[in-house]
Design a protein around this motif. Structure first.
Motif, short mmCIF file in Angstrom:
data_model
loop_
_atom_site.label_atom_id
_atom_site.label_comp_id
_atom_site.label_asym_id
_atom_site.label_seq_id
_atom_site.Cartn_x
_atom_site.Cartn_y
_atom_site.Cartn_z
N GLY A 1 42.78 29.02 27.55
CA GLY A 1 42.97 30.06 28.55
C GLY A 1 43.08 31.46 27.99
O GLY A 1 43.72 32.33 28.59
N SER A 2 42.45 31.71 26.84
CA SER A 2 42.59 33.01 26.17
C SER A 2 42.12 34.17 27.03
O SER A 2 42.69 35.26 26.97
N HIS A 3 41.06 33.98 27.81
CA HIS A 3 40.51 35.06 28.61
C HIS A 3 40.72 34.82 30.11
O HIS A 3 40.05 35.42 30.93
N ARG A 4 41.67 33.95 30.45
CA ARG A 4 41.90 33.63 31.86
C ARG A 4 43.18 34.30 32.34
O ARG A 4 44.16 34.42 31.61
N ASN A 5 43.17 34.77 33.57
CA ASN A 5 44.37 35.32 34.18
C ASN A 5 44.67 34.54 35.45
O ASN A 5 44.09 33.47 35.68
N LYS A 6 45.55 35.06 36.29
CA LYS A 6 46.00 34.31 37.46
C LYS A 6 45.07 34.45 38.67
O LYS A 6 45.37 33.92 39.74
#
Length: 212
Positions: free
Chosen positions: A99-104
């Motif tokens: 999830g390094s480049h994932r947000n909510k």
């Protein structure tokens, strides 16, 4: 393809919907190489008239420091002849779990492998204005006035490209940072100003498009 999820503005409940919104879709796959080598799988979406991909010079990969680890994740920005735009990527299960480049702003679309995380409904809270420390506040003020010295010098020397670039990349940027904090202070730091502060007009009464 093991799973797919939607991200970006189309998942954000605080964003007004319009015809200009991109579709930001990520596919979770076993490997990325075959997708990068043969782009014919993108043809199913329509005729592309403009394309930018992660490894292009001067592209978004350069802007966001993403020109590496293509074996984990890779993406394309596509503009179609009907006017729709699709930002689409592939990532391995391992990369998705990091999830390094994932947000909510995350909305599952399909999960054949039961691998997507179980997250709350999408929210833009990752992008809310953050309250500055006193040192950061003073640093912003100092940089604003200091950079104006170079702007003035450029104007007086008739070096307008230098003056304008200095103004917009330094002085103007500091002004926008200060306005972000002002909006944050007026909203208890509970809102986002949007990408490149595109929502200033929403939160600053009396502001017009020509102000900036």
């Amino acid at each position: 393809m093991l799973a797919a999820y939607l991200k970006g503005s189309r998942t954000n409940p605080n964003v007004s919907k319009d015809i200009y919104q991109d579709y930001d879709i990520m596919y979770v796959v076993k490997e990325t190489e075959s997708f990068r080598k043969d782009l014919s799988w993108l043809d199913i979406f329509g005729r592309v008239i403009l394309k930018q991909e992660q490894d292009d010079d001067f592209g978004y990969g350069d802007r966001f420091g993403l020109r590496s680890h293509y074996e984990e994740t890779y993406s394309w920005l596509l503009l179609f002849e009907d006017g729709n735009r699709l930002d689409i990527g592939v990532e391995t299960v391992e990369a998705m779990r990091k999830g390094s480049h994932r947000n909510k702003l995350f909305l599952p679309l399909l999960d054949k492998a039961d691998c997507l995380p179980k997250l709350p409904p999408p929210t833009d809270e990752d992008f809310h204005v953050k309250k500055p420390a006193e040192r950061k506040f003073h640093g912003c003020c100092n940089e604003f006035f200091w950079s104006l010295c170079d702007v003035t010098k450029g104007i007086l020397r008739d070096e307008l490209p230098f003056a304008m670039t200095t103004y917009y990349t330094q002085a103007h940027h500091m002004m926008e940072v200060m306005l972000e904090w002002y909006i944050g202070s007026m909203t208890d730091y509970s809102v986002s100003c949007g990408k490149l502060n595109k929502y200033f007009k929403r939160y600053l009464p009396g502001i017009t498009s020509m102000t900036f």
